[in-house]
Design an enzyme around this catalytic site. Structure first.
Site: not given
Length: 286
Positions: A225, A216, A75, A198, A227
């Site tokens: 988020c 997510e 994360c 996601n 990533t």
């Protein structure tokens, strides 16, 4: 037995941080993590992050449960929060620049706490082949770029990227017009994604600015988020929505919780994310 925690947030993406260095077994079960992440009956968080002792080339290890109790490989906002948590545990002083090598289920990730308190993270290389996502939208050894996917009552063009966790990115005219509470679960549980996904809905605002909303996997709609922001920049370059400047591609990614600075170094293929992470409060679970 009571359990101490610290709550941190990165652009509104919030986590319970637990010092788990004195034993290998995680101090909460998936069911307990799910309970304490509940915003009505628990503390409320998007996930629980455990800090463990490092092994081999790592200084520390990170393990994480999503809000639904499922395991998260990595994360981006969470690892920035973990870096600041470690910074505090080590008794560091404001203004110090410190880099940590953290083992995650997505590999070794290296966050660096900057003098201004921001955290820059070397997020590693994106994985682009269908088998690496994983997804069935293309042959195992092929990339998934602007591939049609039917979700709900319409067809979407999607680009898939793994940042150690799966991302499905789609570019739209207006992200504010979308009902993520309906669309998000439909994308997450689509049969084309055997490990779920996601999903990032992205609007191009300019040559170096993207607006993103995210659903997510295991957490639902969140304010940010990390990533996903990295996957979004990669997808923008692959689809031609953004053009690199020389050997670098970079953009400010606007999220509901604030902005992230994302840079893709094309020669090394490494992605770098810079953003805030702040302590909110500490507490004890009974």
């Amino acid at each position: 037995m009571s359990l101490s925690f610290q709550k941190y947030q990165g652009l509104g993406n919030d986590f319970l941080l637990i010092d788990n260095r004195h034993q290998e077994e995680l101090l909460l079960t998936p069911e307990q993590a799910q309970f304490w992440c509940d915003r009505h009956f628990g503390v409320g968080a998007d996930g629980v992050i455990f800090l463990l002792r490092g092994t081999g080339e790592s200084d520390y290890r990170m393990r994480m449960y999503n809000a639904d109790g499922s395991v998260a490989q990595m994360c981006g906002n969470g690892i920035r929060c973990l870096a600041k948590f470690i910074f505090a545990l080590e008794g560091r002083s404001a203004g110090e620049i410190v880099r940590y090598r953290i083992d995650t289920l997505a590999g070794l990730i290296v966050p660096e706490v900057q003098a201004d308190g921001q955290v820059t993270v070397d997020m590693g290389k994106p994985r682009l082949l269908a088998q690496q996502i994983p997804t069935t939208l293309a042959a195992a050894d092929q990339k998934v770029v602007d591939v049609p996917l039917t979700v709900g009552d319409r067809q979407w063009l999607v680009t898939c990227v793994s940042m150690g966790n799966p991302h499905c990115v789609t570019f739209v005219e207006d992200v504010a017009a979308l009902d993520l509470a309906v669309l998000g679960p439909q994308f997450e549980h689509h049969p084309a994604f055997p490990q779920r996904t996601n999903t990032e809905f992205v609007q191009v605002l300019g040559s170096d600015r993207l607006r993103m909303r995210v659903w997510e996997r295991g957490a639902g709609m969140t304010l940010a988020c990390g990533t996903g922001a990295c996957a979004t920049l990669v997808a923008a370059v692959l689809t031609g929505c953004l053009s690199p400047g020389g050997d670098q591609a970079q953009a400010t990614v606007e999220l509901p919780g604030g902005d992230l600075q994302i840079r893709w170094d094309l020669p090394s293929q490494h992605l770098y994310m810079t953003g805030p992470a702040l302590a909110v409060f500490s507490g004890t679970l009974p």
